[in-house]
Design a protein around this motif. Structure first.
Motif, PDB file in Angstrom:
ATOM      1  N   LYS A  30       6.038  -1.000  -4.112  1.00 44.74           N
ATOM      2  CA  LYS A  30       5.542  -1.390  -5.444  1.00 44.74           C
ATOM      3  C   LYS A  30       5.467  -2.910  -5.577  1.00 44.74           C
ATOM      4  O   LYS A  30       4.542  -3.434  -6.192  1.00 44.74           O
ATOM      5  CB  LYS A  30       6.422  -0.790  -6.532  1.00 44.74           C
ATOM      6  CG  LYS A  30       6.246   0.715  -6.650  1.00 44.74           C
ATOM      7  CD  LYS A  30       7.191   1.307  -7.680  1.00 44.74           C
ATOM      8  CE  LYS A  30       6.971   2.796  -7.852  1.00 44.74           C
ATOM      9  NZ  LYS A  30       7.908   3.389  -8.817  1.00 44.74           N
ATOM     10  N   THR A  34       1.833  -4.897  -6.465  1.00 44.38           N
ATOM     11  CA  THR A  34       1.604  -5.728  -7.650  1.00 44.38           C
ATOM     12  C   THR A  34       1.007  -7.089  -7.304  1.00 44.38           C
ATOM     13  O   THR A  34       0.436  -7.750  -8.161  1.00 44.38           O
ATOM     14  CB  THR A  34       2.899  -5.922  -8.468  1.00 44.38           C
ATOM     15  OG1 THR A  34       3.889  -6.521  -7.638  1.00 44.38           O
ATOM     16  CG2 THR A  34       3.403  -4.594  -9.013  1.00 44.38           C
ATOM     17  N   PRO A  37      -3.438  -6.487  -7.292  1.00 43.43           N
ATOM     18  CA  PRO A  37      -3.915  -5.542  -8.311  1.00 43.43           C
ATOM     19  C   PRO A  37      -5.393  -5.210  -8.114  1.00 43.43           C
ATOM     20  O   PRO A  37      -6.173  -6.041  -7.647  1.00 43.43           O
ATOM     21  CB  PRO A  37      -3.688  -6.294  -9.624  1.00 43.43           C
ATOM     22  CG  PRO A  37      -3.661  -7.734  -9.246  1.00 43.43           C
ATOM     23  CD  PRO A  37      -3.119  -7.792  -7.849  1.00 43.43           C
ATOM     24  N   SER A  56       1.648   5.453 -10.701  1.00 41.70           N
ATOM     25  CA  SER A  56       0.987   5.196 -11.978  1.00 41.70           C
ATOM     26  C   SER A  56      -0.089   4.123 -11.827  1.00 41.70           C
ATOM     27  O   SER A  56      -0.095   3.341 -10.868  1.00 41.70           O
ATOM     28  CB  SER A  56       2.011   4.774 -13.035  1.00 41.70           C
ATOM     29  OG  SER A  56       2.611   3.548 -12.677  1.00 41.70           O
ATOM     30  N   GLU A  58      -0.578   1.371 -13.078  1.00 44.20           N
ATOM     31  CA  GLU A  58      -0.155  -0.036 -12.983  1.00 44.20           C
ATOM     32  C   GLU A  58      -0.022  -0.488 -11.533  1.00 44.20           C
ATOM     33  O   GLU A  58      -0.003  -1.682 -11.253  1.00 44.20           O
ATOM     34  CB  GLU A  58       1.159  -0.267 -13.738  1.00 44.20           C
ATOM     35  CG  GLU A  58       2.374   0.344 -13.077  1.00 44.20           C
ATOM     36  CD  GLU A  58       3.642   0.163 -13.885  1.00 44.20           C
ATOM     37  OE1 GLU A  58       4.163  -0.975 -13.935  1.00 44.20           O
ATOM     38  OE2 GLU A  58       4.096   1.150 -14.479  1.00 44.20           O
ATOM     39  N   TYR A  59       0.049   0.464 -10.591  1.00 45.50           N
ATOM     40  CA  TYR A  59       0.148   0.127  -9.171  1.00 45.50           C
ATOM     41  C   TYR A  59      -1.176   0.309  -8.430  1.00 45.50           C
ATOM     42  O   TYR A  59      -1.213   0.169  -7.197  1.00 45.50           O
ATOM     43  CB  TYR A  59       1.253   0.940  -8.499  1.00 45.50           C
ATOM     44  CG  TYR A  59       2.603   0.620  -9.068  1.00 45.50           C
ATOM     45  CD1 TYR A  59       3.209  -0.610  -8.810  1.00 45.50           C
ATOM     46  CD2 TYR A  59       3.266   1.505  -9.904  1.00 45.50           C
ATOM     47  CE1 TYR A  59       4.434  -0.941  -9.349  1.00 45.50           C
ATOM     48  CE2 TYR A  59       4.498   1.188 -10.449  1.00 45.50           C
ATOM     49  CZ  TYR A  59       5.072  -0.030 -10.174  1.00 45.50           C
ATOM     50  OH  TYR A  59       6.290  -0.352 -10.715  1.00 45.50           O
TER      51      TYR A  59
END
Length: 83
Positions: A30, A34, A37, A56, A58-59
């Motif tokens: 993770k 990040t 992105p 999710s 966001e990853y």
């Protein structure tokens, strides 16, 4: 389809080998995701639990050669696949 659209259509598959510490490995994965992105979903196969799940949104990531290199260092060359 442009190169950018193809990039977004790809999915990144990662396998966490059974002998690895799952939590520690996921934290490392993770952390790398990040830094890059993007729009590509990431699916992780937990070899110990024999379970596949999607991280999710966001990853979601940009599948970049540097990211692939970093992830291969974490889980091994054979455990990082883009499709």
């Amino acid at each position: 389809m442009s190169q950018s659209e193809k990039q977004q259509a790809e999915t990144l598959y990662l396998k966490v080998p059974a002998h690895m510490n799952r939590e520690k490995t996921l934290r490392a994965i993770k952390g790398h995701l990040t830094v890059f992105p993007g729009f590509s979903p990431v699916l992780v196969y937990d070899d110990k639990k024999k379970q596949l799940y999607e991280l999710s949104a966001e990853y979601a990531t940009k599948i970049h050669p540097d990211l692939l290199l970093r992830l291969r260092e974490v889980v091994g060359e054979e455990n990082v696949v883009k499709k």
